[in-house]
Design an enzyme around this catalytic site. Sequence first.
Site, mmCIF file in Angstrom:
data_model
loop_
_atom_site.group_PDB
_atom_site.id
_atom_site.type_symbol
_atom_site.label_atom_id
_atom_site.label_comp_id
_atom_site.label_asym_id
_atom_site.label_seq_id
_atom_site.Cartn_x
_atom_site.Cartn_y
_atom_site.Cartn_z
ATOM 1 N N LEU A 1 94.455 46.157 60.453
ATOM 2 C CA LEU A 1 94.779 46.465 61.855
ATOM 3 C C LEU A 1 94.579 47.973 62.050
ATOM 4 O O LEU A 1 95.524 48.747 62.013
ATOM 5 C CB LEU A 1 96.231 46.044 62.115
ATOM 6 N N HIS A 2 93.306 48.356 62.284
ATOM 7 C CA HIS A 2 92.947 49.776 62.247
ATOM 8 C C HIS A 2 93.608 50.617 63.362
ATOM 9 O O HIS A 2 94.348 51.552 63.103
ATOM 10 C CB HIS A 2 91.433 49.946 62.371
ATOM 11 N N ASP A 3 93.244 50.321 64.608
ATOM 12 C CA ASP A 3 93.571 51.255 65.694
ATOM 13 C C ASP A 3 95.066 51.417 65.990
ATOM 14 O O ASP A 3 95.497 52.529 66.363
ATOM 15 C CB ASP A 3 92.813 50.862 66.969
#
Length: 308
Positions: free
Chosen positions: A241-243
Amino acid sequence: MNPIPLIIDCDPGVDDAVALLLALASPELDVQAITTVAGNVGGDLTARNACWMAQIAGRHDVPVYPGATRPMRRELVDAAYVHGPSGLGDLPVGVPTVRLQDAHAIDWIEQALRAAEPGELTFALLGPMTNLAHVLQAHPDLTGKIDRIVAMGGAGPGKGNITGNAEYNIWADPDAAEVVLDSGAPVLLIGLDATHEVRSTAARTARIAAIPGERARACTTLLEFANRLDADQHRRDGAPLHDPCVIAALLRPDLVTAVPAGITVGTVDGADLGVTHLDLTLSDSLTGWVTHLDADGLFDLLADRLAP
Ligand code: BDR
Ligand code: CA
C-alpha cells in the site's frame, strides 16, 4: 497544533485513492487542493478519479485541479495493468458531483506558492512529480514557500517494480524527479524498500471490511482488487500500500524511520533510467530516505479514520 496546509498531487490509482480517503478524513491536515497528473492512467481519468474519491470522502469543499497529461520530456507509460482500465480497480465510478476546477494544476500551484508565506505549504506527491517540477523549474524563487515535500518514489538496488532497479513514479518522469530533488526544498522520499513492508494482508483487509459506511466499503473494494492482482503475480499475502505511507508519515512521523541521503536519479535511457541513487554519507542533506514504516501503525490509523 494547527492543521498542516497541504497540497496532494496524485495519479489515482488504487493506492492513491486509499491515500485520499485517509487524508480527507484527517483533521490534522488542511487539504487546500488535490492536483492530478497523468501516471497510473491518463490525465482525464486521474482527474475524474480524484473528484470521485473526494465525493466518497464527503469533501466537496476540497478543489480538484487537473494537471500535466504527460511527463516533462517523455511519453506517458501508464500502469493500468496494475490499477485497471479506470485507474480505480473494480470500484464502480460514476459522474462525480465534485466538479473539476477550470484552472490548470500547474498554474494553480504557482499561484498558491506565490500567495503563501515562506515555508508555509507542504506537498504530498503520490505520482510522477511533473506538476511541481514544472513550477519549480520555471520559478525557482518559489521553493522557499515550501515547508517540505513528502513523496512516494524510488527503490533500493534490485528492488524496482517497473525495471529491476527503478520504481514507477520516478521512472515515469525522471526529469521531474530530478528537478524536485535538486530544488533545495526538503524532500522526504518513501520508496519501495519501506512501502513493500506495508501490505494489506488478509487480516488487515478484513479489519477495514468490518467497518461500516461508504468510505470503508470503497477502501475495501480497492484493497481487495490490489490484493487479487498482486496474488496472481507474486503469490504473497497482501499488496503493498504505497501512497498511504506518505499521508501516514505526515500524520504520524513517529511511524517512520528515515536517514538523511543525497538522492540523484538516472535520467538517461537505458538500465539506469529512473533509478534512485542514494548517498548516505551526506548527513546534512535536505533530502531524506525512509528505511522503514510501521505497517500496523498505518492500518490502525486507516481503520480509525474510516470509522463513521
Ligand atoms: C507507485 O506507482 C503507482 O503505480 C502507485 O500509485 C504508487 O504511487 C508505486 O510504485
Ligand atoms: Ca500513485
